[in-house]
Design a protein around this motif. Structure first.
Motif, PDB file in Angstrom:
ATOM      1  N   MET A   1      11.884  -7.601  -5.138  1.00 18.32           N
ATOM      2  CA  MET A   1      11.746  -6.665  -6.240  1.00 18.32           C
ATOM      3  C   MET A   1      12.714  -5.380  -5.899  1.00 18.32           C
ATOM      4  N   TYR A   2      14.041  -5.378  -5.521  1.00 16.11           N
ATOM      5  CA  TYR A   2      14.725  -4.385  -4.988  1.00 16.11           C
ATOM      6  C   TYR A   2      14.388  -3.101  -5.916  1.00 16.11           C
ATOM      7  N   ASP A   3      14.369  -3.024  -7.091  1.00 11.50           N
ATOM      8  CA  ASP A   3      14.455  -1.807  -7.761  1.00 11.50           C
ATOM      9  C   ASP A   3      13.084  -1.406  -8.213  1.00 11.50           C
ATOM     10  N   VAL A   4      12.094  -1.926  -7.746  1.00 13.04           N
ATOM     11  CA  VAL A   4      10.485  -1.535  -8.050  1.00 13.04           C
ATOM     12  C   VAL A   4       9.656  -1.431  -6.710  1.00 13.04           C
ATOM     13  N   PRO A   5       9.239  -0.398  -6.468  1.00 13.01           N
ATOM     14  CA  PRO A   5       8.230  -0.333  -5.500  1.00 13.01           C
ATOM     15  C   PRO A   5       6.983  -1.328  -5.733  1.00 13.01           C
ATOM     16  N   ALA A   6       6.496  -1.984  -4.803  1.00 12.74           N
ATOM     17  CA  ALA A   6       5.339  -2.854  -5.350  1.00 12.74           C
ATOM     18  C   ALA A   6       4.739  -3.194  -4.152  1.00 12.74           C
ATOM     19  N   MET A   7       3.517  -3.663  -4.218  1.00 16.47           N
ATOM     20  CA  MET A   7       2.429  -3.986  -3.035  1.00 16.47           C
ATOM     21  C   MET A   7       1.503  -4.925  -3.388  1.00 16.47           C
ATOM     22  N   VAL A   8       0.782  -5.695  -2.672  1.00 21.77           N
ATOM     23  CA  VAL A   8      -0.293  -6.298  -2.859  1.00 21.77           C
ATOM     24  C   VAL A   8      -1.648  -5.765  -2.502  1.00 21.77           C
ATOM     25  N   LEU A   9      -2.592  -5.615  -3.409  1.00 22.61           N
ATOM     26  CA  LEU A   9      -3.868  -4.983  -2.641  1.00 22.61           C
ATOM     27  C   LEU A   9      -4.849  -5.956  -2.745  1.00 22.61           C
ATOM     28  N   HIS A  10      -5.888  -5.659  -2.195  1.00 23.43           N
ATOM     29  CA  HIS A  10      -7.313  -6.588  -1.981  1.00 23.43           C
ATOM     30  C   HIS A  10      -8.440  -5.725  -2.248  1.00 23.43           C
ATOM     31  N   ARG A  11      -9.810  -6.057  -2.328  1.00 25.21           N
ATOM     32  CA  ARG A  11     -10.728  -4.939  -2.868  1.00 25.21           C
ATOM     33  C   ARG A  11     -10.722  -3.789  -2.327  1.00 25.21           C
ATOM     34  N   GLY A  12     -11.109  -2.894  -3.001  1.00 23.81           N
ATOM     35  CA  GLY A  12     -11.018  -1.492  -2.741  1.00 23.81           C
ATOM     36  C   GLY A  12      -9.982  -0.951  -2.728  1.00 23.81           C
ATOM     37  N   MET A  13      -8.887  -1.691  -2.988  1.00 26.12           N
ATOM     38  CA  MET A  13      -7.612  -1.021  -2.821  1.00 26.12           C
ATOM     39  C   MET A  13      -6.815  -1.097  -1.184  1.00 26.12           C
ATOM     40  N   ALA A  14      -7.646  -2.047  -0.586  1.00 26.31           N
ATOM     41  CA  ALA A  14      -6.758  -2.263   0.655  1.00 26.31           C
ATOM     42  C   ALA A  14      -5.392  -2.761   0.388  1.00 26.31           C
ATOM     43  N   VAL A  15      -4.519  -2.267   1.318  1.00 24.43           N
ATOM     44  CA  VAL A  15      -2.974  -2.573   1.032  1.00 24.43           C
ATOM     45  C   VAL A  15      -2.701  -3.854   2.155  1.00 24.43           C
TER      46      VAL A  15
END
Length: 279
Positions: free
Chosen positions: A114-128
């Motif tokens: 996802m070169y042109d999109v900041p992205a992340m995967v979160l868990h419960r409680g917004m843990a990165v």
């Protein structure tokens, strides 16, 4: 039967002034010195009835996370904390499980592409759990943080650099509290959630106030405006997608309306962050 635990808790509560833990003076006359039971309960994220039962000796078995929360709330010194654990009947800890789950390799590959999109995967409680370079450039270098600090809610309240990014910090922070309240209701025995609520209750007065409102919110599409030190002002759509194979994980992506000033600013930020921006 002696009630050493209850007497110790009462004495430490009486010795602690509300101002020492960041609690405001509500103007009510205090019949006894120190913290009220409801104030200690709020700081330790337990019920007032539980504090009463502990102090009256009607219960002695306490879990380690609750003892840690009480010790933090009472600002106990190292020897006092050790004594608290000595006089309490410490409940055996449940079988340990990984504090953070793995992210599937295919999902990590998707983030990296996802070169042109900041992205992340979160868990419960917004843990990165995972992020791409764009997300690090937009928010913070998650890789430089201790594992236990990689949480968007914690960063929003306790990291001055992240806090300063938000154009409307109170709105963003209240949304974080509502998400955390929802997660705490879904998983009341999750030690990571309990620990996060306890830490924020002790360290941030705004969090204590908003937590008491019991507002809840699940994932949804929203818009956030950031004042970024490198890219300037960015208004981004924040979209959250569930991961079918891992229902407790969310893929979060930040996009800007094509042709807008925010779109150009985001492209610039990604270039500076080392990403190849297409289009």
């Amino acid at each position: 039967m002696d009630n050493e635990l209850g007497e110790f808790l009462r004495s430490r509560r009486a010795a602690l002034e509300p101002a020492q833990v960041g609690l405001p003076d509500d103007g009510r006359l205090r019949r006894v010195p120190g913290l009220r039971r409801e104030e200690l309960a709020q700081l330790a994220h337990v019920s007032v009835d539980y504090i009463v039962r502990l102090e009256q000796g009607r219960t002695r078995r306490v879990s380690r996370p609750v003892l840690d929360a009480l010790a933090d709330a009472l600002r106990l010194a190292a020897d006092e904390r050790e004594y608290l654990f000595t006089v309490a009947d410490v409940a055996p800890a449940p079988a340990r499980r990984p504090s953070l789950p793995d992210v599937a390799p295919q999902l990590r590959q998707l983030l990296d592409r996802m070169y042109d999109v900041p992205a992340m995967v979160l868990h419960r409680g917004m843990a990165v759990l995972a992020w791409n370079q764009g997300a690090a450039g937009l928010l913070t270098d998650f890789g430089a943080l201790p594992l236990e600090h990689r949480n968007l809610i914690r960063l929003t309240f306790l990291d001055e650099r992240v806090r300063a990014l938000y154009d409307d910090w109170p709105r963003a922070a209240r949304e974080c509290v509502a998400v955390l309240r929802m997660e705490a209701g879904r998983t009341p025995h999750d030690p990571a959630i309990t620990s996060l609520v306890g830490e924020l209750s002790v360290r941030d007065a705004d969090f204590r106030t908003w937590w008491a409102t019991h507002q809840v919110r699940g994932p949804r599409q929203l818009t956030k405006t950031y004042n970024h030190p490198t890219a300037g002002r960015l208004t981004l759509d924040v979209q959250q997608f569930t991961v079918d194979t891992h229902p407790e994980q969310l893929l979060v992506a930040y996009t800007a309306e094509p042709g807008s000033p925010s779109y150009d600013a985001l492209r610039f930020l990604l270039q500076v962050s080392g990403e190849s921006v297409h289009g």
